[in-house]
Scaffold this active site. Structure first.
Site, mmCIF file in Angstrom:
data_model
loop_
_atom_site.group_PDB
_atom_site.id
_atom_site.type_symbol
_atom_site.label_atom_id
_atom_site.label_comp_id
_atom_site.label_asym_id
_atom_site.label_seq_id
_atom_site.Cartn_x
_atom_site.Cartn_y
_atom_site.Cartn_z
ATOM 1 N NE ARG A 178 15.491 5.097 -7.089
ATOM 2 C CZ ARG A 178 15.800 4.589 -5.834
ATOM 3 N NH1 ARG A 178 15.530 5.302 -4.540
ATOM 4 N NH2 ARG A 178 16.718 3.896 -5.499
ATOM 5 C CE LYS B 33 11.163 20.395 20.911
ATOM 6 N NZ LYS B 33 11.215 21.746 20.632
ATOM 7 C CG HIS C 195 5.012 7.969 -5.419
ATOM 8 N ND1 HIS C 195 5.322 9.498 -5.958
ATOM 9 C CD2 HIS C 195 6.263 7.552 -5.170
ATOM 10 C CE1 HIS C 195 6.727 9.533 -5.392
ATOM 11 N NE2 HIS C 195 7.339 8.277 -5.320
ATOM 12 N NE ARG D 261 7.915 9.470 -0.196
ATOM 13 C CZ ARG D 261 8.768 8.736 -1.168
ATOM 14 N NH1 ARG D 261 9.552 8.065 -0.607
ATOM 15 N NH2 ARG D 261 8.741 8.641 -2.599
HETATM 16 N N1 CP Z 1 10.411 5.798 -6.463
HETATM 17 C C1 CP Z 1 10.605 6.373 -5.165
HETATM 18 O O1 CP Z 1 9.508 6.869 -4.705
HETATM 19 O O2 CP Z 1 11.703 6.445 -4.557
HETATM 20 P P1 CP Z 1 12.284 6.998 -3.320
HETATM 21 O O3 CP Z 1 11.659 6.340 -2.209
HETATM 22 O O4 CP Z 1 13.623 6.832 -3.126
HETATM 23 O O5 CP Z 1 11.730 8.453 -3.357
#
Ligand code: CP
Length: 311
Positions: free
Chosen positions: A55, A83, A133, A105
């Site tokens: 997502r 590497k 997040h 991420r």
């Molecule tokens: N909600 C969410 O972060 O989904 P994904 O891990 O698919 O990005």
């Protein structure tokens, strides 16, 4: 002008309200046959995901493309990271190619903060370990506002694997910032130490989902993060499902307009049943849908684009 979004609490309430209003305008653009704006033409955006995503990565990519930016994805498994290149070298290298914004991420909490200190480009935290997040929290706020029209006084419960959830941490800050009342529901072993200190106003803790459900306006269900768990946090998966899994039976006494939310991906049959996920009370698909508009609003905010509508 803000350069980065690293934590939800960095945003002032006025900024959140501004982003929600902007997202509303972008959602209208997304409903048109031609879903494109030239706002970020000439800007280069990079997604750098050290953990899997469906997502978040896709909606950032779509948001950037809808606004005319150039977007690239680094496939970590096929890059020089394999590497031994470290994170600082990777992002300095990418910035040298003219990247304006990095969406990262990472499994380590604080990795986006390190990137923001290393480069001059903007940085967005797309999830760092169990820490935060923030764009998930923004799209969740947008979905709640869209459905409930107001935040003030709404009673929300976040249920499940709080200990391993960056979404829970961001949403505790986000929900309390917008004056909602928050209860956390989980087995004691899935509640992090001093969790009650999170948030801008006191939050409640409960161990009984069924007792709380009739009072709620929002039930936010978390994924049981089996991949992050050590053994022995609860006696058995069956017991977890019995006590904390959301099914139609547990929802019998809920308000008719209870909003069921989940950040995805879902463990269907564990924390939520298929019938609850697809019920009239569920806003789960809308959360995903709203992710693109809110991320358009955020990219526009950070990169300083003017909302030029060609229509
Ligand atoms: N909600 C969410 O972060 O989904 P994904 O891990 O698919 O990005």
């Amino acid at each position: 002008m803000r350069r980065n979004l690293l934590e939800i609490n960095d945003l002032k309430t006025q900024e959140i309200n501004f982003l929600l209003e902007e997202a509303e305008a972008f959602k209208e653009v997304l409903a048109r046959p031609i879903k494109k704006l030239p706002t970020l033409r000439g800007k280069t955006i990079l997604t750098l995901f050290y953990e899997p995503s469906t997502r978040t990565r896709m909606s950032f990519e779509l948001a950037a493309k809808r606004m005319g930016a150039d977007v690239s994805n680094i496939a970590v498994s096929a890059s020089s990271i394999q590497k031994g290149e470290n994170l600082k070298d990777t992002v300095r290298t990418l910035e040298a190619m003219g990247v304006d914004l990095i969406i990262i991420r990472h499994s380590q909490a604080g990795a986006p903060h390190l990137v923001a200190k290393t480069v001059k480009a903007s940085v967005i935290n797309a999830g760092d370990g169990t820490h935060e997040h923030p764009t998930q929290a923004l799209l969740d706020l947008y979905t709640i506002k869209d459905k409930k029209k107001t935040f003030k006084g709404l009673k929300a419960a976040i249920v499940g694997d709080i200990a391993h959830s960056r979404v829970a941490r961001s949403n505790i800050w986000a929900f309390t910032k917008m004056d909602m009342e928050v209860t956390l529901i989980a087995p004691p072993t899935l509640l992090p130490a001093e969790v009650e200190k999170l948030g801008l106003k006191p939050i409640k803790i409960s161990y009984s989902l069924e007792e709380i459900i009739p009072k709620l306006d929002i039930l936010y269900i978390l994924r049981l993060q089996l991949e992050r768990q050590k053994k022995g946090l609860f006696p058995s998966l069956q017991e977890y499902i019995k006590l904390y899994g959301v099914n139609p039976e547990k929802l019998r006494k809920s308000k008719r307009d209870l909003l069921i939310m989940h950040p995805g991906p879902m463990n269907i049959g564990v924390e939520i049943t298929e019938s609850v996920a697809t019920s009239m009370q569920s806003a789960i698909e809308e959360q995903v849908h709203n992710g693109v508009a809110i991320r358009m609003a955020l990219l526009n905010y950070l990169l300083g684009g003017k909302n030029e509508d060609p229509a």
